[in-house]
Motif scaffolding. Sequence first.
Motif, mmCIF file in Angstrom:
data_model
loop_
_atom_site.group_PDB
_atom_site.id
_atom_site.type_symbol
_atom_site.label_atom_id
_atom_site.label_comp_id
_atom_site.label_asym_id
_atom_site.label_seq_id
_atom_site.Cartn_x
_atom_site.Cartn_y
_atom_site.Cartn_z
ATOM 1 N N ASP A 129 -49.809 28.989 62.566
ATOM 2 C CA ASP A 129 -48.985 28.131 61.792
ATOM 3 C C ASP A 129 -48.318 28.802 60.545
ATOM 4 O OD1 ASP A 129 -50.031 25.844 63.515
ATOM 5 O OD2 ASP A 129 -51.730 26.010 62.481
ATOM 6 N N GLY A 130 -48.555 30.139 60.268
ATOM 7 C CA GLY A 130 -47.769 30.605 59.316
ATOM 8 C C GLY A 130 -48.482 30.418 58.087
ATOM 9 N N GLU A 131 -49.789 29.987 58.081
ATOM 10 C CA GLU A 131 -50.288 30.080 56.932
ATOM 11 C C GLU A 131 -50.726 31.091 55.957
ATOM 12 O OE1 GLU A 131 -52.559 27.107 53.955
ATOM 13 O OE2 GLU A 131 -50.777 27.284 55.142
ATOM 14 N N GLN A 132 -50.352 31.397 54.757
ATOM 15 C CA GLN A 132 -50.701 32.671 54.150
ATOM 16 C C GLN A 132 -51.892 32.531 53.206
ATOM 17 O OE1 GLN A 132 -48.206 35.140 54.147
ATOM 18 N NE2 GLN A 132 -47.606 33.790 55.913
ATOM 19 N N VAL A 133 -52.284 33.763 53.010
ATOM 20 C CA VAL A 133 -53.550 33.914 52.353
ATOM 21 C C VAL A 133 -53.422 33.847 50.763
ATOM 22 C CG1 VAL A 133 -55.438 35.494 51.747
ATOM 23 C CG2 VAL A 133 -54.694 35.563 54.247
ATOM 24 N N LYS A 134 -54.342 33.034 50.082
ATOM 25 C CA LYS A 134 -54.035 32.911 48.827
ATOM 26 C C LYS A 134 -55.036 34.051 47.989
ATOM 27 C CE LYS A 134 -55.282 29.711 44.809
ATOM 28 N NZ LYS A 134 -55.655 28.281 44.708
ATOM 29 N N ASN A 135 -56.251 34.206 48.503
ATOM 30 C CA ASN A 135 -56.959 35.193 48.132
ATOM 31 C C ASN A 135 -58.208 35.592 49.053
ATOM 32 O OD1 ASN A 135 -59.197 33.510 47.641
ATOM 33 N ND2 ASN A 135 -58.007 32.644 45.956
ATOM 34 N N TYR A 136 -58.669 36.762 48.882
ATOM 35 C CA TYR A 136 -59.762 37.178 49.920
ATOM 36 C C TYR A 136 -60.745 37.836 48.983
ATOM 37 C CZ TYR A 136 -57.701 41.925 49.384
ATOM 38 O OH TYR A 136 -57.212 43.156 48.982
ATOM 39 N N LYS A 137 -61.774 38.199 49.852
ATOM 40 C CA LYS A 137 -63.065 38.957 49.344
ATOM 41 C C LYS A 137 -63.799 39.760 50.123
ATOM 42 C CE LYS A 137 -67.046 36.893 47.841
ATOM 43 N NZ LYS A 137 -67.982 36.176 47.063
#
Length: 365
Positions: A129-137
């Motif tokens: 759905d094209g949802e983008q990553v805000k943050n990751y760990k």
Amino acid sequence: MVDIKPTLYPIDPWDALKGTSVYYTYTGSKQSLENELVITDVSSNEIVYKYEFSSFEKVHHIPPSLLTNGKEYKAKIRAKMIDGTYSPYSNEVSFKTFATPVLDIDNIDGQGYVYNSDVTFIALYSQDDGEQVKNYKFSLYDENEDLIKSFPIRTPSSPEALTEVVENLEKGKGYFIECSIETVNGVTYTHRERFIPLYIVPSINGVISTRSDSDEGFIRITANLKQITGTQVRSSPKSSIDSSTSSIEQLKDNYKYIDNEWVIVPPDDPVVFRGLGMNRASDFIMKVWCRNLTDNKEFLEIRPVEGEGIPIKFYKYPNKIIAEKKIGDITSRYVSNLVSIPKDVDFMLYVKVIEHRVYLEIKIL
């Protein structure tokens, strides 16, 4: 008497293909046996789900595949009493549905190996759905899945490639690497993969050996190459490579030998070892027994599989050995310890490669 309405808890984004559960509280005086959940499509304002769920618990389970991913909805709930009456509807809660993200640790190969002690792990991210990553760990676990290290929460510099440098991995030990993401709309997802650091560490032991084949009229020159994968390769000066076998045997008809032990390497024709796994290795170690090398000339070349790495060429000078690597127009040179090398004196050349640096040491025998 004022009727008490339920309170519907916030609904996290979820994958509509998998279903979910929503929770609420109700503090009215009457006992409730069922609840009715109503879901409306925000864009069309149409009711897309309305169902009474029987449960003493304050929960409503939504079956999979009843809603559509990539949309926004709003929900409200009311309690049904034992006498058949209903409470007022709760306040509406908005939520979104998204397809489950996909994370793939790109630099773990198909057999579960990485080939270095320090690895920049790259998690490739995609979402329908094209949802983008805000943050990751990232998190590192041992082979029992006990946490070794939790890395800081990071903001992605690339929307599709999430990276973290993990250092000091032990060769042959099992690990798990985990990447957890949160998207801009609150989707959370975690992916974990097992891997083993497997440095391909070849080392040439002892002197290059030779055998005379008087029937065929050539000198057979070989050297034993050991790797931690357990594969033994026979390698020798330039010529054809038989790819149908697990060993490599290369022949040359103009090399001379002394006492079945020493090879005379012509100044214009250095010994070349081909097809080695050194480009994927850390702590690559080699030693070569030398005597009477021609000054200011190349005498040895270590060459990985064609197209997969950078050759290392070795040059002998009166008081040092220089290793040289070329990448396009850039040349890197690495110098050994400085020591006078008398003619007819044996010396051992030790070569160690850590990451992309080459370390050389001469020891007079």
